[in-house]
Structure formats: structure tokens, C-alpha cells
Enzyme design. Structure first.
Site, mmCIF file in Angstrom:
data_model
loop_
_atom_site.group_PDB
_atom_site.id
_atom_site.type_symbol
_atom_site.label_atom_id
_atom_site.label_comp_id
_atom_site.label_asym_id
_atom_site.label_seq_id
_atom_site.Cartn_x
_atom_site.Cartn_y
_atom_site.Cartn_z
ATOM 1 N N THR A 46 10.862 13.257 -4.859
ATOM 2 C CA THR A 46 11.894 12.715 -5.736
ATOM 3 C C THR A 46 12.967 13.769 -5.950
ATOM 4 O OG1 THR A 46 12.243 11.368 -7.722
ATOM 5 C CG2 THR A 46 10.953 13.389 -8.006
ATOM 6 N N CYS A 51 16.645 14.399 -15.450
ATOM 7 C CA CYS A 51 15.339 13.738 -15.462
ATOM 8 C C CYS A 51 14.230 14.761 -15.218
ATOM 9 C CB CYS A 51 15.275 12.666 -14.375
ATOM 10 S SG CYS A 51 16.414 11.288 -14.606
ATOM 11 N N HIS A 68 8.892 9.885 -12.194
ATOM 12 C CA HIS A 68 10.296 10.285 -12.349
ATOM 13 C C HIS A 68 10.751 9.773 -13.712
ATOM 14 C CE1 HIS A 68 14.450 10.848 -10.385
ATOM 15 N NE2 HIS A 68 14.640 10.641 -11.670
#
Length: 180
Positions: A46, A51, A68
Site C-alpha cells: 500500500t 494515512c 490502510h
């Protein structure tokens, strides 16, 4: 006529060449507000800015997963159908999925990366810092040890989490690389 056969045994030197061929693991993408878990040797991948990528692993049972996380707290959207979107709902959901794959809750440990301040001119928002704190609180609440982190700063990151080894490779978008 007599034929004499002479037999001679020769020793031929042998060379042994050992090669170690590492097969590339399948890469499975984890998108925003998603989580994926596996008990097979794969890489979960990812990219994050503010985030958080949270990697939870059970090294004894060789299973783990990656979520995530976009935001710190689900109270802003209590009916959200994606539990990985928020730190407070992603952690228990990832634990649940890993346990279903054979993970032992007592052996789980976590690594986190991300939480960058992507918009330094908007310090009041600093969602990255809020995501870091909320993720740590959720891990403590669910008694999962945080063993390593690569958080904060102003750069995004690409995380590759190897389920077989538990190693998370973090490549910052400024070129820095770390194994956590």
C-alpha cells in the site's frame, strides 16, 4: 590373439555451484480503507501519506495482514461499512480476520508506517499525527505490541509487508528506505 584390457579409473574434479533463486512473491494491493490478511507467503502493498499502514503479524503461525487506515475515529461516521477506514475499527477487525486464518491473539505484534504531515501549512489539521495517536491507542486497547514504526515527517511512503517473514519494507517518497 590376446587382448589385454587396462582399466584405469580417473578422478575428475567436480565443481558444485549452489544458486539461491528467490522467487518473487505475489504482490497484493491494499487500497485506502481496505484491509487484507493472509496465511500464505505474499507481499501486501500500500501507499500512504497522512494515512497509516498497520501490519499485524503472528510469526509462529506465519499469518498476518495490513490495513490502510484513513482517519482516527469512527464516531464521525458510525454507519461506515468499511471498518479499515478508521483506526478504532480497523485494529479489531484486522485481529479478527487474522485469528480466523489461524493467528494466535497472544502472539500478535504490529508495525506501523505513515502519518505524514502532507500539508505543513495547515498544521491545525495535522491528520497524520491524529492517525498515529489513534492507531497506537487502538493497539494498546487490544493488547497488540507495537514493535516498530516509521511515522511522521512530510513524505508519503510505500509499504511492502511480507507475510512469510513479517518484514515491512518502507520506501519513503524522498528516496529513504527502511525495514521495520
Amino acid at each position: 590373439m590376446t587382448v589385454n584390457v587396462i582399466s584405469q579409473t580417473q578422478t575428475v574434479p567436480t565443481i558444485t555451484i549452489e544458486t539461491k533463486i528467490e522467487t518473487a512473491l505475489e504482490e497484493v494491493r491494499v487500497n485506502m480503507a481496505e484491509l487484507k490478511a493472509e496465511n500464505q507467503p505474499i507481499n501486501l502493498v500500500t501507499s500512504v501519506g497522512s494515512c497509516i499502514a498497520i501490519c499485524i503479524h503472528d510469526s509462529m503461525n506465519m499469518c498476518g495482514g495490513l490495513a490502510h487506515i484513513m482517519l482516527p475515529n469512527s464516531s464521525i461516521a458510525p454507519r461506515e461499512p468499511l471498518p479499515a477506514k478508521f483506526a478504532d475499527t480497523a485494529v479489531p477487525e484486522l485481529i479478527r480476520v487474522i485469528k480466523r486464518l489461524g493467528g494466535n491473539e497472544k502472539r500478535l505484534y504490529a508495525k506501523i508506517a505513515g502519518g505524514a504531515n502532507m500539508f505543513p501549512n495547515m498544521n491545525a489539521l495535522n491528520i497524520g499525527a491524529k492517525n498515529i495517536e489513534a492507531t497506537k491507542v487502538a493497539l494498546q486497547k487490544h493488547k497488540v505490541r507495537l514493535v516498530s514504526e516509521d511515522v511522521g515527517g512530510e513524505n508519503g511512503r510505500r509499504i511492502t509487508f511480507n507475510i512469510a517473514t513479517g518484514v515491512a519494507l518502507v520506501k519513503r517518497f524522498n528516496g529513504a528506505v527502511a525495514k521495520i
